[in-house]
Scaffold this motif. Structure first.
Motif, PDB file in Angstrom:
ATOM      1  N   ASP A 159       1.193  -1.435  -0.248  1.00  0.00           N
ATOM      2  CA  ASP A 159      -0.199   0.193  -0.210  1.00  0.00           C
ATOM      3  C   ASP A 159       0.644   1.446  -0.136  1.00  0.00           C
ATOM      4  OD1 ASP A 159      -2.579   0.091   0.069  1.00  0.00           O
ATOM      5  OD2 ASP A 159      -2.877  -0.485   1.524  1.00  0.00           O
ATOM      6  N   ASN A 160       2.024   1.212   0.645  1.00  0.00           N
ATOM      7  CA  ASN A 160       3.393   2.150   0.262  1.00  0.00           C
ATOM      8  C   ASN A 160       3.442   2.302  -0.343  1.00  0.00           C
ATOM      9  OD1 ASN A 160       5.758   3.811   1.193  1.00  0.00           O
ATOM     10  ND2 ASN A 160       4.790   3.828   3.257  1.00  0.00           N
ATOM     11  N   LEU A 161       2.879   3.344  -1.423  1.00  0.00           N
ATOM     12  CA  LEU A 161       4.085   4.183  -3.207  1.00  0.00           C
ATOM     13  C   LEU A 161       5.537   3.816  -3.103  1.00  0.00           C
ATOM     14  CD1 LEU A 161       3.209   5.138  -5.305  1.00  0.00           C
ATOM     15  CD2 LEU A 161       1.313   4.880  -3.965  1.00  0.00           C
ATOM     16  N   TYR A 210      -0.259  -1.484 -11.411  1.00  0.00           N
ATOM     17  CA  TYR A 210       0.675   0.404 -11.862  1.00  0.00           C
ATOM     18  C   TYR A 210      -0.748   0.913 -11.227  1.00  0.00           C
ATOM     19  CZ  TYR A 210       5.435  -1.463 -13.088  1.00  0.00           C
ATOM     20  OH  TYR A 210       6.516  -1.908 -12.948  1.00  0.00           O
ATOM     21  N   LEU A 211      -1.877   0.150 -11.748  1.00  0.00           N
ATOM     22  CA  LEU A 211      -3.209   0.772 -11.989  1.00  0.00           C
ATOM     23  C   LEU A 211      -3.406   1.336 -10.981  1.00  0.00           C
ATOM     24  CD1 LEU A 211      -4.595  -0.725 -15.568  1.00  0.00           C
ATOM     25  CD2 LEU A 211      -2.515   1.205 -15.388  1.00  0.00           C
ATOM     26  N   ARG A 212      -3.614   0.696  -9.907  1.00  0.00           N
ATOM     27  CA  ARG A 212      -3.812   1.264  -9.054  1.00  0.00           C
ATOM     28  C   ARG A 212      -4.198   2.913  -8.812  1.00  0.00           C
ATOM     29  NH1 ARG A 212      -2.417  -2.246  -4.126  1.00  0.00           N
ATOM     30  NH2 ARG A 212      -3.796  -0.953  -2.384  1.00  0.00           N
ATOM     31  N   PRO A 213      -2.202   3.350  -8.694  1.00  0.00           N
ATOM     32  CA  PRO A 213      -2.710   4.349  -7.646  1.00  0.00           C
ATOM     33  C   PRO A 213      -3.149   5.775  -8.977  1.00  0.00           C
ATOM     34  CG  PRO A 213      -0.422   3.565  -7.837  1.00  0.00           C
ATOM     35  CD  PRO A 213      -1.141   2.320  -8.121  1.00  0.00           C
ATOM     36  N   VAL A 214      -2.780   5.124 -10.967  1.00  0.00           N
ATOM     37  CA  VAL A 214      -4.225   5.796 -11.965  1.00  0.00           C
ATOM     38  C   VAL A 214      -5.283   5.903 -11.429  1.00  0.00           C
ATOM     39  CG1 VAL A 214      -4.157   5.838 -14.337  1.00  0.00           C
ATOM     40  CG2 VAL A 214      -1.684   4.988 -13.127  1.00  0.00           C
ATOM     41  N   VAL A 215      -5.751   4.442 -11.001  1.00  0.00           N
ATOM     42  CA  VAL A 215      -7.073   4.676 -11.012  1.00  0.00           C
ATOM     43  C   VAL A 215      -7.118   5.928  -9.618  1.00  0.00           C
ATOM     44  CG1 VAL A 215      -8.669   3.278  -9.788  1.00  0.00           C
ATOM     45  CG2 VAL A 215      -7.824   2.834 -11.407  1.00  0.00           C
ATOM     46  N   ALA A 216      -6.493   5.672  -8.854  1.00  0.00           N
ATOM     47  CA  ALA A 216      -6.960   6.529  -7.331  1.00  0.00           C
ATOM     48  C   ALA A 216      -7.097   7.866  -7.781  1.00  0.00           C
ATOM     49  CB  ALA A 216      -5.577   6.469  -6.141  1.00  0.00           C
TER      50      ALA A 216
END
Lengths: 167, 477
Positions: B291-293, B420-426
């Motif tokens: 969860d930590n970037l 990689y897409l999780r932060p983009v979606v967020a």
């Protein structure tokens, strides 16, 4: 005579190295390390590398190990308690590492035996004197010599920066 | 030693002079501290000019270093990485701590180490370059002396790094024992002509060298330190930490393998194959649950080391070119990604979770767009350069007959898309949780331009880098 001395020094060196690793009292380990370095210096002397041997005694066995002793004394490290039980996970790792290490030895030992038996006895007589070492340092090894100096500078900057209370 | 020798290390000498100047300025402390970054940038600019302006090739300092198009390629990547690190460091340092001359000077010393590693033509120099790169990084990881996590990162990196250095040195000793020289040419000749004392001794030495390199580039199972160190180090340093050592160590390993150990490939290709598969799988699977970037990008870096190892394994000029191309793309993208994480980060290491990126596109569309571009390129989406780089590496592996390796690598790339897409979606599909502003300091704009040029420009028009990459790879053979 030389061969006998070599085996004596080598056996003592390996023995003290094992003592360093296996002993649980850090103070004994440091003293054993000093003894190991002295034996290593003995091997350098047998190879007629007198200058390197002297440096080994002065710098490693002398200066650096005294520092080690002081650090161990100042930190007042207590001897490590032995751990019991064969099922301990560490022991399994240890067993695997021992097998891997023996595998590595199998790769090395035949070559080392050939090295001992095949190298001709005669070699350059003045290989270890100061003049030769100095010439090598300032000609063919000039760049590594300078980069090593740089490395020490960086280490010095780092020590001062990290350890000094207020800069 | 002649003037030509000094000329051959001119880029390094310029960087060193800059570093010493910064240390002096720090002591005198008369100039305003925020001028340090300009001094550092000017030094790197001069160095870049000297790299491009003196196209020397050949061996210098009595065969200690060898210059070629390859080393120039690595020099340019190094300088670009260091300059980008500076650009992201200045706002980070200003926000959290006063700027210090040592910070820039230590990065400059590490840059010299990187450049020397690629140039090394003797194991002594490879070792010294490696150390000159590592020691400043040990210090920089612990730069925030009052932060426990920073101290932990520094001590972990130092202890494990020193241990891996021991392996590396022992490897050099075994090779010297077997052949009687540390010079690349002499070792190569001895191996080809069978003049070693024993092949086993040489290969054991190479195996130990490989462990030393594997630690520096974080190949599994030598990657254990990476997540903790990357997370604990100051984010601007993490950006350099996750790219600099990888570029230099992969470059040096590539050179060592191609120049010296290519003839023994049949002995070690299995080890390299296993390392590569293990690294990409462990990296990608572990990154899924982060969860930590900073940790996520750390594991992403581990995974990419696995793909890069394919280039080492292939060993052809195509493979070498693929590796160099991949290194250039990976390093710039990852560095800027970490730099952007540093911009979003708040005081006390807050704001590093994926949830803090919710609605970033509304808060600051530029940062969000750049971060999305970097992540998409790392995942390898088609119009980006990440895709082109993966294509070159995988293609060279298929041509060399490593079909299964490529299949596993492609499956791994697909897995990586998720994290990689999780932060983009967020960033784009969620509403912001707070109204905290995220600003883009003007000084970081050049780094973002470089990201767009590399990640998007080279994805659409790869041929601009292909030419120099191919000639760099060819100069190794």
């Amino acid at each position: 005579m030389t061969t006998a001395l070599f085996y004596l020094f080598a056996a003592l060196l390996i023995g003290s190295a094992l003592f360093v690793v296996l002993n649980r009292n850090p103070m004994y380990s440091v003293v054993a390390l000093v003894f190991g370095f002295a034996n290593l210096a003995g091997i350098y002397f047998l190879l007629e590398a007198y200058f390197i041997g002297a440096l080994q005694v002065l710098v490693y066995a002398g200066a650096i190990m005294v520092l080690f002793l002081f650090v161990v004394m100042l930190l007042d490290v207590k001897p490590d308690k032995p751990r019991r039980g064969l099922v301990h996970l560490d022991r399994w790792w240890f067993a695997i590492l021992v097998v891997l290490f023996l595998g590595l030895l199998l790769g090395i030992v035949p070559g080392a035996v050939r090295l001992i038996t095949s190298v001709p006895a005669g070699h350059e007589a003045d290989i270890g004197n100061v003049e030769r070492v100095g010439q090598a340092l300032f000609t063919s090894y000039l760049l590594p010599f300078e980069v090593a100096a740089l490395l020490l500078t960086v280490a010095l900057i780092g020590t001062v920066f990290l350890a000094k209370r207020k800069i | 030693m002649t003037w030509l020798d000094i000329n051959s290390t001119l880029p390094e000498l310029i960087i060193l002079a800059t570093a010493l100047l910064l240390l002096m300025l720090e002591v005198l402390s008369t100039p305003p501290r925020n001028s340090f970054i300009w001094v550092a940038l000017a030094g790197m600019g001069l160095s870049l000019a000297s790299v491009l302006g003196t196209p020397l090739s050949g061996n210098y300092y009595g065969n200690m270093i060898a210059l070629s198009t390859f080393t120039r390629f690595i020099d340019v990547i190094t300088i670009a990485l260091v300059m980008c690190t500076f650009l992201f460091s200045a706002p980070y340092l200003r926000r959290t701590l006063e700027e210090r001359g040592e910070y820039y000077a230590l990065i400059l010393f590490a840059a010299v180490g990187m450049m020397l590693m690629a140039k090394a033509h003797d194991l002594t120099m490879t070792f010294l370059g490696l150390e000159l790169l590592s020691v400043p990084l040990y210090i920089l990881a612990g730069f925030y002396r009052n932060r426990i996590s920073s101290n932990e990162a520094s001590i972990k990196y130092l202890l494990l790094g020193a241990f891996s250095t021991g392996f590396f040195l022992f490897g050099i000793a075994l090779i010297y024992g077997s052949i009687g020289s540390t010079n690349y040419d002499i070792i190569q000749q001895a191996i080809v002509n069978g003049q070693e004392l024993s092949r086993g001794l040489t290969l054991a030495g190479f195996a130990l060298l490989l462990i030393g390199f594997a630690f520096k580039v974080a190949l599994a199972p030598f990657h254990m330190y990476a997540p903790d160190v990357y997370q604990g180090a100051p984010t601007a340093i993490t950006a350099f930490l996750s790219t600099g050592p990888k570029v230099a160590a992969f470059a040096a390993l590539l050179k060592l393998v191609i120049v010296v150990f290519a003839v023994t490939t049949r002995h070690w290709w299995g080890v390299m194959w296993l390392l590569s598969v293990l690294t990409m799988t462990v990296g990608n699977v572990t990154a899924l649950v982060q969860d930590n970037l900073k940790r996520m990008l750390a594991f992403s870096g581990v995974a990419h080391a696995g793909y890069l190892a394919i280039g080492i394994l292939v060993g052809t000029s195509d493979g070498a070119f693929g590796l160099l191309f991949y290194l250039a793309i990976y390093s710039v993208t990852t560095l800027v990604a970490f730099g952007l994480v540093a911009l979003v980060e708040r005081e006390q290491e807050d704001g590093l979770e994926v949830s803090s990126y919710r609605g970033l596109a509304q808060k600051n569309p530029f940062i969000a767009a750049a971060f999305a571009l970097a992540l998409l390129s790392l995942a390898g989406f088609p119009p980006t350069a990440g895709f082109t780089a993966k294509f070159f590496v995988f293609n060279s592996a298929v041509e060399a007959g490593y079909i299964w390796l490529v299949i596993i690598a492609v499956i791994n790339s697909l897995i990586s898309v998720y994290y990689y897409l999780r932060p983009v979606v967020a960033m784009y599909m969620r509403e912001p949780e707070d109204d905290r502003r995220v600003t883009l300091p003007p000084i970081t704009v050049p780094a973002l331009v470089l990201l767009v040029l590399v990640a998007l420009g080279l994805g659409i028009m790869p041929f601009t880098l292909v030419q120099s990459g191919v000639s760099a790879a060819a100069s190794l053979f």
